[in-house]
Design an enzyme around this catalytic site. Structure first.
Site, PDB file in Angstrom:
ATOM      1  N   ASP A 197       0.850  -1.196   0.000  1.00 50.40           N
ATOM      2  CA  ASP A 197       0.000   0.000   0.000  1.00 50.40           C
ATOM      3  C   ASP A 197       0.890   1.252   0.000  1.00 50.40           C
ATOM      4  O   ASP A 197       2.118   1.167   0.109  1.00 50.40           O
ATOM      5  CB  ASP A 197      -0.869  -0.060   1.275  1.00 50.40           C
ATOM      6  CG  ASP A 197      -1.947   1.030   1.314  1.00 50.40           C
ATOM      7  OD1 ASP A 197      -2.297   1.565   0.259  1.00 50.40           O
ATOM      8  OD2 ASP A 197      -2.430   1.330   2.429  1.00 50.40           O
ATOM      9  N   GLU A 213       2.705   5.579  -3.587  1.00 46.57           N
ATOM     10  CA  GLU A 213       2.722   6.676  -4.605  1.00 46.57           C
ATOM     11  C   GLU A 213       4.029   7.456  -4.532  1.00 46.57           C
ATOM     12  O   GLU A 213       4.441   7.951  -5.587  1.00 46.57           O
ATOM     13  CB  GLU A 213       1.527   7.598  -4.381  1.00 46.57           C
ATOM     14  CG  GLU A 213       0.191   6.937  -4.673  1.00 46.57           C
ATOM     15  CD  GLU A 213      -0.219   5.915  -3.625  1.00 46.57           C
ATOM     16  OE1 GLU A 213       0.211   6.086  -2.476  1.00 46.57           O
ATOM     17  OE2 GLU A 213      -0.918   4.955  -3.953  1.00 46.57           O
ATOM     18  N   ASP A 245      -9.059   3.774  -2.526  1.00 48.66           N
ATOM     19  CA  ASP A 245     -10.044   4.160  -1.508  1.00 48.66           C
ATOM     20  C   ASP A 245     -11.310   4.761  -2.083  1.00 48.66           C
ATOM     21  O   ASP A 245     -11.544   5.967  -2.006  1.00 48.66           O
ATOM     22  CB  ASP A 245      -9.406   5.150  -0.527  1.00 48.66           C
ATOM     23  CG  ASP A 245      -8.241   4.521   0.213  1.00 48.66           C
ATOM     24  OD1 ASP A 245      -8.105   3.276   0.149  1.00 48.66           O
ATOM     25  OD2 ASP A 245      -7.468   5.259   0.841  1.00 48.66           O
TER      26      ASP A 245
END
Ligand code: MIG
Length: 728
Positions: free
Chosen positions: A321, A324, A437
């Protein structure tokens, strides 16, 4: 000026300057043969001092597909998109970027072609927003690779794209089962309870996730000894029930003396550096952290080996996760806020209001600033120092490469489930992504359906969204409808955020539980079809999920965004609106056999003529359509994939002439299929008079199949059914 290279007879590369070698493309390009050109087909090119702008005049009816993980319609026209990977949990209609950057387009119309811009920082795609007929691509650099695929066959464009960037990743077969997650299950006991609940209530389930709270102070590659006293035993015990545990891992390494991952990284210079040459500091869940420099291969090897912590426990799935990379704040960001507070203190009475608003804005804009991304650096294998911003979109890609290479070494010959949040073209050959999300909003079901198609055309065959929605509270109706959609997406996981209404199937009322259990059972009944179709899709480089317009010539299909082909024989038309008891469906070209699916056992079928139809679908019903001369292959549902051998298949077919189906299977967990260890059953069904002639040919040299009997439920164009069975 561009240097043009031929990649295949359909694909050309137009190179500008000296592009960064991203690693997206793996095809070998003969660099000895090239041509200098000043123009590109389909585009006008304008060069400014710091950017190159491509414009293409779109014809009125042209449809533009692509851009993978992005919001907006399936036909990307009428909107601006920004390729710059962003952790933004508010997927509102005005958002231009999500977690992945996928600069790939298919222009389908008067002139049809595809393109990939291989450039790892910001790119702007203005697809007929500023001027409704102009596609404008702005690359703020002179160094990039621009690929053009020249064919008017959309499936062929995908095939060429996959030839360039690699075949899609194949997860273990159990990854096609149902998966349950929550941010967070806070203890081993909670996980064990969730697992037994599934078995108690006879809801099939294959995977449960542990989100960040299993870690000790969010330190990666640790477990919290208080809440998870024996993580390894938990993994082992649940494996006996057929449940696989998948842990989350974030990139940020907590700065803490004596913590081995931190100490090793620091000692070996494995972290990204700030302007001052010191390890760059950014705050994420663990507090202050350093970011591993995944663009460097030594760092990747080191990080990849870390997953041994999990594989030693028997874990075969990893969820990466925040890559980015997400940043909650940096020290510079805090200083920016502090400065506004100081200015507030110094300000005169009449300037106070503005000064307060400045404090508020600075404080609420602390996270993920581009200037933060511009203030740290990577060191490549050859020693070159690169500013993060220039390669920003590659961070998740290279974290995934670290994990994939590591897991492949740790688990030789085995498959694993590997998820990443951020991505770049080419990641699809190493692992996959979920859609991040989303929220428990009806609008996000439609976004899910559209992205599923856009991602599939970029090789992300195995993908899906958080079913039921991540943020916000799910209503029972939304959960049911989303489970119906999720059952027909390759990656089928129910996940929800901290503080939202619990979303496991038993958290609502009895009816919701019963309906959703049936949906999950239906999913498992479909497993032979799903897996076989998925493997055939990878083999032939044909997307597993496809827009109707990729399959049918019918112009009307270009307007259909909320129905899709799921494998070669099945079209899914999920109900994605609130309070609806059915929906309109467009059936292109041929007759279709409709199954209003609810319970696997109840097959209520009806033949429809091509055209527009209103299809009734009560809350528990999913509109499915079998293509003319297509078939699906089902089996009795199980509690988890591989609980029992599949000994009987049920083929449901819609045959008006001749139908052929290639059923595929293999062991589902190893890479032996690459060595030819797989089985096929070739099924031929021909209409003969009032009945059908059925032919089965099994090819199973490695004795993989345990199937003894194949049942047939074959419908003709009047909807008459003929039931028969064959032993094999
Ligand atoms: O800042 O780990 O997208 O799936 O549950 C939020 C907690 C961090 C974001 C992921 C989500 C996950 C959550 N993570």
């Amino acid at each position: 000026m561009f240097t043009k290279f031929g990649v295949s007879n359909l694909t050309s590369l137009y190179r500008s300057g000296k592009p960064f070698a991203t690693g997206a493309v793996i095809a070998t390009i003969d660099e000895s043969k090239f041509q200098q050109v000043s123009t590109l087909p389909h585009f006008d090119v304008e060069e400014t001092e710091d950017s190159v702008i491509f414009t293409h005049k779109m014809a009125k009816g042209d449809v533009v597909y692509g851009l993978g993980e992005s919001l907006g319609p399936l036909n990307k026209r009428g909107r601006i998109y920004r390729m710059y990977s962003t952790d933004d949990p508010e997927h509102t209609p005005d958002k231009k970027s999500l977690y992945g950057s996928h600069p790939f387009l298919i222009i389908d119309g008067v002139s049809t072609f595809g393109l990939l811009v291989d450039y790892p920082s910001e790119i702007i795609f203005d697809v007929g927003f500023t001027n409704k007929d102009i596609l404008k691509i702005t690359i703020p650099s002179h160094n990039f690779d621009f690929y053009i695929f020249e064919t008017d066959d959309k499936q062929k464009i995908v095939e060429e794209y996959l030839q360039l960037t690699g075949k899609p990743y194949i997860p273990p077969k159990w990854a096609f089962g149902f998966q349950q997650s929550r941010w967070s299950y806070f203890s081993e006991n909670e996980i064990r309870d969730v697992a037994s609940k599934f078995r108690e209530l006879s809801i099939p389930c294959d995977v449960i996730y542990t989100d960040i709270d299993y870690m000790e102070r969010y330190k990666v590659f640790t477990t919290d000894k208080m809440r998870f006293p024996d993580y390894a035993s938990m993994v082992k015990d649940l494996a006996k029930e057929g449940i696989k545990i998948v842990p989350i891992i974030d990139p940020g390494v907590r700065i803490e003396e004596g913590y081995p991952v931190y100490e090793e990284g620091k000692r070996n210079g494995y972290f990204c550096k700030g302007k001052d040459g010191k390890d760059y500091v950014a705050a994420v869940w663990p507090g202050l952290t350093h970011f591993p420099d995944f663009l460097n291969s030594d760092v990747r090897t080191w990080w990849g080996e870390k997953y041994k912590f999990f594989t030693d426990m028997g874990i075969r799935g990893i969820w990466n996760d925040m890559n980015e990379p997400a940043v909650f704040y940096t020290l510079d960001g805090v200083n920016r806020v502090v400065r506004t507070i100081e200015e507030f203190e110094k300000s005169d009475e009449e300037d106070k209001l503005d000064a307060v608003l400045n404090v508020r804005d600075a404080a609420s804009n602390m996270a993920v600033k581009r200037e933060d991304y511009k203030s740290f650096y990577h060191r490549l294998d050859d020693g070159t120092i690169v500013n993060h911003d220039d390669v920003h979109n590659l961070y998740g890609f290279y974290m995934t490469k670290a994990a994939a290479d590591g897991l492949s070494k740790l688990l030789p010959g085995e498959r694993y489930l590997l998820l990443s949040r951020s991505s770049y073209p080419g990641l699809h050959r190493m692992g996959t992504i979920w859609m991040g999300d989303n929220k428990s909003w009806w609008e996000h079901m439609l976004a899910n359906i559209r992205m599923l198609q856009s991602l599939n055309m970029m090789g992300f065959f195995y993908t899906g969204a958080d079913v039921g929605g991540f943020g916000s509270d799910a209503s029972p109706e939304l959960l049911i409808r989303w489970m119906e959609l999720g059952a027909f997406t390759p990656y089928f996981r129910n996940h929800s955020a901290l503080g939202t209404r619990p979303q496991e199937l038993w958290q609502f009322d009895e009816e919701t539980l019963n309906i959703t259990r049936d949906i999950v059972r239906l999913r498992y009944a479909f497993l032979p079809y799903t897996y076989s179709e998925f493997m055939n899709a990878v083999e032939t480089s044909t997307p597993f999920v496809m827009p109707l317009s990729f399959v049918f010539e019918d112009e009307r299909t270009k307007d259909i965004e909320d129905q899709y082909m799921y494998g070669s024989s099945l079209m899914v038309a999920p109900v994605h609106e609130q309070n609806k008891k059915g929906r309109y469906v467009y059936l292109p070209e041929s007759k279709w056999l409709n199954w209003i699916a609810s319970k696997y056992e109840d097959r209520e079928m009806k033949v429809y003529e091509p055209g527009d139809h209103y299809i009734k679908a009560d809350l528990h019903e999913i509109p499915l359509f079998i293509k003319q001369n297509g078939m699906i292959v089902l089996t009795e549902p199980m509690n988890y994939v591989g609980e029992r051998y599949v000994t009987e298949l049920t083929v449901v077919g819609f045959v008006t002439g001749h139908a052929h189906y290639d059923y595929y299977d293999d062991d589902g967990t190893s890479l032996n299929y690459l060595k030819g260890e797989y089985a096929n059953i070739s099924i031929d069904i021909a209409k003969e008079g009032k009945g059908f002639k059925i032919n089965l040919r099994k090819n199973d040299p490695n004795d993989i199949l345990k199937i003894k009997k194949v049942r047939f439920e074959i419908y003709d164009d009047q909807g008459n059914i003929q039931i028969s069975s064959k032993m094999i």
